[in-house]
Each structure stands twice: as structure tokens, then as C-alpha cells.
Design an enzyme around this catalytic site. Structure first.
Site, PDB file in Angstrom:
ATOM      1  N   ARG A  17       0.826  -1.214   0.000  1.00  0.00           N
ATOM      2  CA  ARG A  17       0.000   0.000   0.000  1.00  0.00           C
ATOM      3  C   ARG A  17       0.854   1.255   0.000  1.00  0.00           C
ATOM      4  O   ARG A  17       0.432   2.300  -0.511  1.00  0.00           O
ATOM      5  CB  ARG A  17      -0.939  -0.005   1.207  1.00  0.00           C
ATOM      6  CG  ARG A  17      -2.010  -1.081   1.160  1.00  0.00           C
ATOM      7  CD  ARG A  17      -2.843  -1.080   2.441  1.00  0.00           C
ATOM      8  NE  ARG A  17      -1.989  -1.345   3.598  1.00  0.00           N
ATOM      9  CZ  ARG A  17      -2.394  -1.183   4.865  1.00  0.00           C
ATOM     10  NH1 ARG A  17      -3.609  -0.758   5.123  1.00  0.00           N
ATOM     11  NH2 ARG A  17      -1.565  -1.453   5.864  1.00  0.00           N
ATOM     12  N   SER A  44      -7.461   3.036   5.585  1.00  0.00           N
ATOM     13  CA  SER A  44      -7.062   1.668   5.271  1.00  0.00           C
ATOM     14  C   SER A  44      -6.325   1.576   3.944  1.00  0.00           C
ATOM     15  O   SER A  44      -5.570   0.635   3.712  1.00  0.00           O
ATOM     16  CB  SER A  44      -8.290   0.745   5.251  1.00  0.00           C
ATOM     17  OG  SER A  44      -9.201   1.148   4.250  1.00  0.00           O
ATOM     18  N   GLU A  65     -20.447   1.309  -1.857  1.00  0.00           N
ATOM     19  CA  GLU A  65     -19.548   0.796  -2.884  1.00  0.00           C
ATOM     20  C   GLU A  65     -20.149   0.843  -4.288  1.00  0.00           C
ATOM     21  O   GLU A  65     -19.440   1.093  -5.267  1.00  0.00           O
ATOM     22  CB  GLU A  65     -19.131  -0.636  -2.539  1.00  0.00           C
ATOM     23  CG  GLU A  65     -18.145  -0.744  -1.386  1.00  0.00           C
ATOM     24  CD  GLU A  65     -18.792  -0.572  -0.022  1.00  0.00           C
ATOM     25  OE1 GLU A  65     -20.049  -0.592   0.064  1.00  0.00           O
ATOM     26  OE2 GLU A  65     -18.050  -0.407   0.965  1.00  0.00           O
ATOM     27  N   PHE A  90     -15.283  -5.773  -0.239  1.00  0.00           N
ATOM     28  CA  PHE A  90     -16.474  -4.942  -0.429  1.00  0.00           C
ATOM     29  C   PHE A  90     -16.575  -4.397  -1.848  1.00  0.00           C
ATOM     30  O   PHE A  90     -17.665  -4.323  -2.423  1.00  0.00           O
ATOM     31  CB  PHE A  90     -16.469  -3.789   0.582  1.00  0.00           C
ATOM     32  CG  PHE A  90     -16.387  -4.246   1.999  1.00  0.00           C
ATOM     33  CD1 PHE A  90     -17.188  -5.286   2.461  1.00  0.00           C
ATOM     34  CD2 PHE A  90     -15.495  -3.670   2.884  1.00  0.00           C
ATOM     35  CE1 PHE A  90     -17.105  -5.730   3.772  1.00  0.00           C
ATOM     36  CE2 PHE A  90     -15.410  -4.102   4.197  1.00  0.00           C
ATOM     37  CZ  PHE A  90     -16.202  -5.132   4.643  1.00  0.00           C
ATOM     38  N   ARG A 174      -2.043  -6.046   1.545  1.00  0.00           N
ATOM     39  CA  ARG A 174      -1.855  -5.464   2.869  1.00  0.00           C
ATOM     40  C   ARG A 174      -0.778  -6.217   3.639  1.00  0.00           C
ATOM     41  O   ARG A 174      -0.002  -5.625   4.385  1.00  0.00           O
ATOM     42  CB  ARG A 174      -3.179  -5.515   3.646  1.00  0.00           C
ATOM     43  CG  ARG A 174      -3.144  -4.861   5.035  1.00  0.00           C
ATOM     44  CD  ARG A 174      -4.426  -5.183   5.806  1.00  0.00           C
ATOM     45  NE  ARG A 174      -4.558  -4.404   7.011  1.00  0.00           N
ATOM     46  CZ  ARG A 174      -5.234  -3.269   7.115  1.00  0.00           C
ATOM     47  NH1 ARG A 174      -5.842  -2.782   6.038  1.00  0.00           N
ATOM     48  NH2 ARG A 174      -5.311  -2.619   8.257  1.00  0.00           N
TER      49      ARG A 174
END
Length: 321
Positions: A17, A44, A65, A90, A174
Site C-alpha cells: 500500500r 485503510s 460501494e 467490499f 496489505r
């Protein structure tokens, strides 16, 4: 093309990230059309610095979303290049219809970035595991699906996506990973990379599992088993030539991915060999709803550790299944 000569398992680990947000800012500085679209996922996605640098070019739609993907499609139709940044579980589950209709079918220039995919949210359980995303998106026409393995490949894939016209999905890990590639690495869509040569068995992997496949090959080498390791960053389109060559030149193929064992990278490889050069294929992934637990525990449980991948290759070479 591997970076180091010592064991890959002993190398420092990095969060992809960080490469994502640094590269997105670099792209935005160079091109005013670049915008970010998020679903209350600034933190996030590590996009706080991007928001500070480009406060009018980060659109936060909140926890919505479907709207997020629709807004991105509208921005693309208006000449912008939107990078949608949201937890992959999501983004792909809640907005699958919008991805299909508004992005892929409509051929809009939207870049979908699935953050924290696989079992990165391990302790939050099956609702937050994003192991189905690759299989879902592989089934949608006109959508390129990319799973980078380290920060260098993540950045390279983002730069490629910004330059190409059309819909793209990129998984952004992540879980920390070691560096696989050198700084001069160039991403090529639809091309596999041989990160370790071998002629007994082939390991095909990508994303957070690639370094584990390399570590497995190291283990196998101590036993006299020569394992070819293919990095397959583009699941769609797949590098058919590299897969067929592996089927012809080695005793069989083990695929290993942080995704379901049906319909993802393993499914793409199996479909390829059955049509072009049948061979034995062992598919490692998640065959069920994985339980709640740490990411490391879940990967070990389903054979996605270096030891698990090595054992699958060992069985294939020595017993033929």
C-alpha cells in the site's frame, strides 16, 4: 530476476500500500486527470497524504460501494482517470453489478484497486476475507485482472494501468512481502516471469504467495528437485505460452494463490493445460469459507506456506498426484 541470493524468507518485508499511494501521487502530479475515489477507506488505503496533496481530487462517497463505482464511471466518461480504492471484499462483492455493467461492459477507463485482499483481515472472519474476487472478476469480459507480488510490481502495474485505456483491476496487498524484483522491472500485461529456473516441476503463483513459492523451491532444491517458479501477475489475460511450456517441459504444475481454489489462477492454468497440453496440476488455495484466524494461520492451514507448497510439488513429482 530475483533480487537476492540469500533465502527469500529472510529478507525485509514491505507493505504494498505504501508503493500504491506513492505511485498514485506521482501519477497525479504528472497528470491532472488522475483522481481517487474511495468508500470511507482513506485510512485503510493509506491515502491521507494523497488527500492532503490533492484535496479536490479525492472523492469519498462513504460506505456506498455501488455508488463509488458508478461515480468513478461518470468521472471516466468526463475525461478523468479514476483510481477506485476500497477493500477488495467490499469492492468486488457489493459492487459486482456496477463493475460488470458500468465499467467492463461500458468499457470505461476505470482502475479498480482492491485493497487488503485475500485473508489480510484474517481476524475479522469470512465476511472480510476476499478470496473470491479473482474468480468473480475473471468471469467478466473486457476486464484485465492483475495481482502484483511486491511493491515494485505494484508500482509498475499502476503506471501501466494509468497509461492504458480501459478497465483494469489491481490487487494491492496489505500483508507485508519481501522484494522480488529489481528497480528496473517493467510490468508487461499478459506476460509471466520466470523468477527461478527449473525442469522437474513448475510452481505458478502471484501476489503474497509468490515469495512463499520461491521459498518452497529453495526447500525442494536441497532434496534434488529442480522447481521452476513462474510469476503470473496477470491472471487475465493469462500467459498461455508460458503455461504450455511448463506443461511440456516439467512433470507437472502446482498453482498457489491467496484465493479460492476454483476459478482463480489455478482455474485459469487448468483450463489452459486441458485445452493445449494436458498435464498433472495441483491447485492450492481456499476450498471453503476459511475460518476466523490470523492471516499466517490461515495460509498455513490451507497449505499456502513454503512447506505446504513444497509438499504439493513433492507429491506431484514422486507419486504423480
Amino acid at each position: 530476476m530475483t533480487v537476492v541470493d540469500t533465502s527469500i524468507a529472510d529478507q525485509p518485508r514491505y507493505d504494498c500500500r505504501d508503493a500504491y499511494v506513492e505511485t498514485l501521487a506521482e501519477l497525479a502530479h504528472a497528470d491532472h486527470r488522475i483522481v481517487g475515489v474511495v468508500n470511507d477507506s482513506v485510512g485503510s488505503s493509506k491515502l491521507n497524504s494523497f488527500r492532503k496533496a490533492f484535496p479536490d481530487r479525492l472523492i469519498n462517497v462513504g460506505i456506498a460501494e455501488q455508488d463509488m463505482v458508478g461515480v468513478a464511471s461518470g468521472l471516466a466518461n468526463g475525461g478523468r482517470i479514476p483510481f477506485v480504492s476500497a477493500a477488495s471484499c467490499f469492492l468486488t462483492a457489493r459492487a459486482l453489478e456496477q463493475i460488470k455493467a458500468d465499467v467492463a461492459y461500458s468499457n470505461t477507463n476505470v482502475k479498480l484497486c482492491g485493497m487488503s485482499p485475500g485473508v489480510a483481515y484474517g481476524e475479522l472472519g469470512p465476511t472480510h476475507h476476499s478470496v473470491e474476487d479473482i474468480a468473480w472478476l475473471r468471469a467478466i469480459a473486457n476486464l484485465t485482472v492483475v495481482v502484483p507480488a511486491d511493491p515494485i510490481e505494484t508500482a509498475a502495474a499502476l503506471r501501466w494501468a494509468a497509461a492504458v485505456e480501459g478497465p483494469v483491476f489491481i490487487r494491492v496487498s496489505r500483508m507485508s512481502v519481501p522484494m522480488i524484483y529489481r528497480d528496473d522491472y517493467e510490468f508487461q500485461v499478459g506476460k509471466a516471469i520466470t523468477v527461478r529456473a527449473g525442469n522437474d516441476v513448475t510452481l505458478i503463483s502471484n501476489g503474497t504467495i509468490l515469495w512463499r513459492a520461491l521459498a518452497a523451491a529453495e526447500q525442494l532444491a536441497t532434496e534434488g528437485i529442480s522447481a521452476r517458479v513462474l510469476s503470473m501477475p496477470t491472471v487475465k489475460p493469462l500467459d498461455v505460452d508460458a503455461v504450455v511450456a511448463a506443461a511440456r517441459e516439467t512433470a507437472g504444475i502446482v498453482t498457489a494463490e491467496e484465493a479460492v481454489s476454483g476459478g482463480g489462477l489455478g482455474g485459469a492454468v487448468a483450463e489452459t493445460v486441458v485445452q493445449h497440453h494436458p498435464t498433472r496440476v495441483s491447485i492450492l488455495g481456499f476450498p471453503e469459507f476459511a475460518p476466523t484466524g490470523s492471516a499466517g494461520y490461515l495460509l498455513d492451514r490451507y497449505g499456502l506456506s513454503p512447506a505446504g507448497i513444497a509438499e504439493a510439488a513433492r507429491r506431484l513429482v514422486r507419486t504423480g498426484n
